[in-house]
Scaffold this motif. Structure first.
Motif, PDB file in Angstrom:
ATOM      1  N   TYR A 184       0.854  -1.346  -0.001  1.00  0.00           N
ATOM      2  CA  TYR A 184      -0.210  -0.017  -0.060  1.00  0.00           C
ATOM      3  C   TYR A 184       0.647   1.331  -0.008  1.00  0.00           C
ATOM      4  O   TYR A 184       2.080   1.106   0.490  1.00  0.00           O
ATOM      5  N   SER A 185       0.446   2.456  -0.505  1.00  0.00           N
ATOM      6  CA  SER A 185       1.015   3.492  -0.640  1.00  0.00           C
ATOM      7  C   SER A 185       1.141   4.034   0.867  1.00  0.00           C
ATOM      8  O   SER A 185       0.215   3.679   1.792  1.00  0.00           O
ATOM      9  N   SER A 186       2.235   4.920   1.247  1.00  0.00           N
ATOM     10  CA  SER A 186       2.391   5.334   2.386  1.00  0.00           C
ATOM     11  C   SER A 186       1.284   6.515   2.816  1.00  0.00           C
ATOM     12  O   SER A 186       0.978   6.509   4.090  1.00  0.00           O
ATOM     13  N   ALA A 187       0.833   7.064   1.800  1.00  0.00           N
ATOM     14  CA  ALA A 187      -0.460   7.919   1.913  1.00  0.00           C
ATOM     15  C   ALA A 187      -1.687   7.310   2.682  1.00  0.00           C
ATOM     16  O   ALA A 187      -2.296   7.659   3.466  1.00  0.00           O
ATOM     17  N   PHE A 188      -1.934   6.102   2.006  1.00  0.00           N
ATOM     18  CA  PHE A 188      -2.901   5.470   2.110  1.00  0.00           C
ATOM     19  C   PHE A 188      -2.808   4.666   3.772  1.00  0.00           C
ATOM     20  O   PHE A 188      -3.839   4.888   4.475  1.00  0.00           O
ATOM     21  N   ILE A 189      -1.945   4.329   3.984  1.00  0.00           N
ATOM     22  CA  ILE A 189      -1.471   3.563   5.372  1.00  0.00           C
ATOM     23  C   ILE A 189      -1.545   4.726   6.386  1.00  0.00           C
ATOM     24  O   ILE A 189      -2.325   4.307   7.459  1.00  0.00           O
ATOM     25  N   ASN A 190      -1.047   5.559   6.125  1.00  0.00           N
ATOM     26  CA  ASN A 190      -1.097   6.925   7.129  1.00  0.00           C
ATOM     27  C   ASN A 190      -2.539   7.556   7.335  1.00  0.00           C
ATOM     28  O   ASN A 190      -2.663   8.070   8.502  1.00  0.00           O
ATOM     29  N   ARG A 191      -3.267   7.569   6.289  1.00  0.00           N
ATOM     30  CA  ARG A 191      -4.429   7.952   6.634  1.00  0.00           C
ATOM     31  C   ARG A 191      -5.320   7.140   7.425  1.00  0.00           C
ATOM     32  O   ARG A 191      -6.170   7.426   8.333  1.00  0.00           O
ATOM     33  N   LYS A 192      -4.988   5.792   7.271  1.00  0.00           N
ATOM     34  CA  LYS A 192      -5.929   4.788   8.049  1.00  0.00           C
ATOM     35  C   LYS A 192      -5.302   5.008   9.647  1.00  0.00           C
ATOM     36  O   LYS A 192      -6.090   4.902  10.339  1.00  0.00           O
TER      37      LYS A 192
END
Length: 310
Positions: A184-192
């Motif tokens: 997964y992208s870092s942006a997606f992971i951190n949004r979660k």
């Protein structure tokens, strides 16, 4: 064809990024202290900084809502707890019961705990030879910096246990990140992470009650420090930390956490006139030398050079 020289230059870029991230994290105690002095408590500060980060991360991660499986979604929940709500909660509760030097020293054992945890599961994350010696030297230097010439620690069982819990939270955060960061992208992971961090801190906020006068949030100093914690220390640092873990390896990147007390020491000297002793200076040199040797044999894995993610 990618040459070794080009690969090494690429690696160095991520070492500098790790240094920059930890430098920002090392200054956050000043902003947190300012906000505490303005009437916010630790849970409220955490909620505000993660809420700001969550709002702004939608700009760079607006499409994908859920992970590819229930298992991955549960891993995202675990990341939000271990790297968010429970980590900050245990660390701040530890500061209530134990001296700050105890908490700093114990929490900064995170790289060792992370290396032990990951090394038992992933062969690629094990440190060897010079890297182990460098990590030990950096750890001993960190001890000197934290103690800063005061070689007497007051034992506080409850507070110290909470500090160890915080250190283990971040170690497990690194483990869970290892499981999803290549898919997964870092942006997606951190949004979660920001979302689940907010959701899981809500019960604590509701139990304690929120009694913050609204006029606090129009004070320039409060606005500035909340923006710094939310945008710089949370949104940007968490985002780029995820990339750094992927490119350098979790164990190697985690060693940079040893620099946190050095930055904190320099910030405290600059802003609140805390003294710096010869022991702290010696410790800082040991940390830098230790980091050099702990990262000496690091190379990018070929599968890290171009991975397509959600």
């Amino acid at each position: 064809m990618i040459t070794f020289a080009a690969m090494n230059e690429s690696v160095q870029k991520y070492h500098l990024l790790a240094f920059a991230i930890v430098s920002v994290w090392g200054t956050t105690f000043v902003s947190t202290k300012v906000l505490l002095n303005n009437g916010l408590n630790a849970s409220e500060i955490f909620f505000c900084r993660f809420l700001l980060a969550y709002i702004f991360i939608w700009i760079i991660s607006p499409k994908k809502l859920f992970a590819q499986s229930i298992k991955d979604e549960l891993t995202m929940l675990a990341l939000g707890v271990t790297g968010g709500s429970l980590y900050f909660l245990t660390e701040n509760m530890a500061l209530v019961s134990s001296p700050a030097s105890n908490v700093s020293l114990i929490v900064c054992t995170t790289p060792i705990l992370t290396a032990l945890l990951l090394g038992t599961i992933y062969k690629s994350e094990r440190l060897h030879g010079v890297q182990i010696a460098g990590s030990i030297l950096a750890f001993l230097g960190m001890v000197l910096v934290v103690l800063n010439g005061k070689f007497v620690l007051k034992i506080s069982p409850v507070g110290d246990a909470l500090a160890f819990a915080a250190a283990w939270m971040w170690a497990f955060y690194s483990l869970f990140m290892k499981q999803v960061m290549n898919r997964y992208s870092s942006a997606f992971i951190n949004r979660k992470i920001f979302f689940y961090g907010l959701i899981t801190i809500l019960p604590i906020l509701l139990m304690r009650g929120i009694n913050v006068p609204t006029e606090i949030f129009i004070r320039p100093t409060v606005i500035f420090n909340l923006l710094f914690l939310g945008i710089a220390a949370s949104l940007l640092c968490y985002y780029f930390w995820g990339i750094t873990l992927e490119k350098l390896g979790v164990a190697t990147a985690s060693n940079y956490i040893y620099l946190n007390p050095v930055v904190t020491m320099l910030t405290a000297y600059a802003f609140i006139n805390e003294r710096i002793t010869i022991f702290a200076i010696l410790g800082s040199v040991m940390i830098l030398v230790g980091l050099y040797f702990s990262n000496k044999k690091t190379k990018l894995h070929s599968n890290q050079l171009g991975t397509s993610k959600s």
